[in-house]
Scaffold this active site. Sequence first.
Site, PDB file in Angstrom:
ATOM      1  N   HIS A   1      50.925 102.491  84.937  1.00  0.00           N
ATOM      2  CA  HIS A   1      51.380 103.429  85.465  1.00  0.00           C
ATOM      3  C   HIS A   1      51.527 103.347  87.166  1.00  0.00           C
ATOM      4  CE1 HIS A   1      49.404 105.973  82.145  1.00  0.00           C
ATOM      5  NE2 HIS A   1      48.285 104.705  81.801  1.00  0.00           N
TER       6      HIS A   1
ATOM      7  N   ASP B   1      52.621 103.954  74.401  1.00  0.00           N
ATOM      8  CA  ASP B   1      51.554 103.908  74.449  1.00  0.00           C
ATOM      9  C   ASP B   1      51.005 105.612  74.335  1.00  0.00           C
ATOM     10  OD1 ASP B   1      49.658 102.517  77.217  1.00  0.00           O
ATOM     11  OD2 ASP B   1      49.143 104.742  76.724  1.00  0.00           O
TER      12      ASP B   1
ATOM     13  N   HIS C   1      49.290 107.325  77.141  1.00  0.00           N
ATOM     14  CA  HIS C   1      49.115 107.792  78.161  1.00  0.00           C
ATOM     15  C   HIS C   1      50.972 107.686  78.624  1.00  0.00           C
ATOM     16  CE1 HIS C   1      45.259 105.856  77.869  1.00  0.00           C
ATOM     17  NE2 HIS C   1      45.026 107.592  78.603  1.00  0.00           N
TER      18      HIS C   1
ATOM     19  N   ASP D   1      46.918 102.365  72.236  1.00  0.00           N
ATOM     20  CA  ASP D   1      46.028 103.425  72.042  1.00  0.00           C
ATOM     21  C   ASP D   1      45.697 104.766  71.988  1.00  0.00           C
ATOM     22  OD1 ASP D   1      47.256 103.437  74.392  1.00  0.00           O
ATOM     23  OD2 ASP D   1      46.031 103.751  76.076  1.00  0.00           O
TER      24      ASP D   1
HETATM   25 ZN    ZN Z   1      46.977 104.297  77.781  1.00  0.00          ZN
END
Ligand code: ZN
Length: 282
Positions: free
Chosen positions: A99, A136, A138, A219
């Site tokens: 991120h 991931d 996200h 995740d």
């Molecule tokens: Zn994540």
Amino acid sequence: MRALHAALDHPDFAALNRVEAQMADPEAALLAHPERYVEAIRKAIPAEGLTRIDPDTVASPGSWEAAMRALGAALQAVDSVVAGEAQNAFAAIRPPGHHAETAKAMGFCLFNTIAVAARHARQAHGLERVAIVDWDVHHGNGTQEIFWSDPSVLYASTHQMPLFPGTGEASETGAGNIVNAPLSPGDGTAEFKEAFTDRILPAIRAFQPELILISAGFDAHHRDPLAEINLQSEDFSWATGALMETADRTAQGRIVALLEGGYDLQGLGQSAAAHIRQLMAA
Ligand SMILES: [Zn+2]
């Protein structure tokens, strides 16, 4: 980290070559971030207590060493895999990195470790094409932002949408080097495999990378509390195997995986173990 090490404390991993990572020189971060940003993060690390760098991103007195050790692990892993000392490597690191944008910490991430690893592979080893696969749950907004107009790096991601950080539409394609395959809340094994088979793997094969890096967050596991994707730990070994097969065609089998998210400790341990067991089968 404790959950991960506990999962690897099993006879299956007796042959695993475990290496303690060195801290990177902070200059390594300059491969993906401007100097003023690196300095701002260093100055923001508290001598005691906790500092909030972004609403989600909290730093403690140990955060600088952790972040530098994460970078060190990634660089060391790239060096040994490109040198042929190891066929592949997994870096068990914290904090995660995908991120972090060029000049912005967010989502638990200070530095974009996988972006630094890709640039290092290009600059220190002369590789022309590096692929980053991000499973991931996200979207790796930081990695996408850093390589948006850099066609030497392919960024291919599956992730839940809508979800933090909000980027990752299929229409976001950068210089033709960004491939987003968003999944919907409630999706599971079938949709994940379809995204890989129809979008991610063909894009990598066409790109012909000399090294595949994986943003290996776990995740998207069904137990994870931060998202609504329902993967089983075996799905991560399937995806690992598919990437190994792809790497065999163009990248001499070279894969370096970096730990990203994973917030259910049982799901994280089992999924990472499944992933590493598959890598060890190379
Ligand atoms: Zn994540």
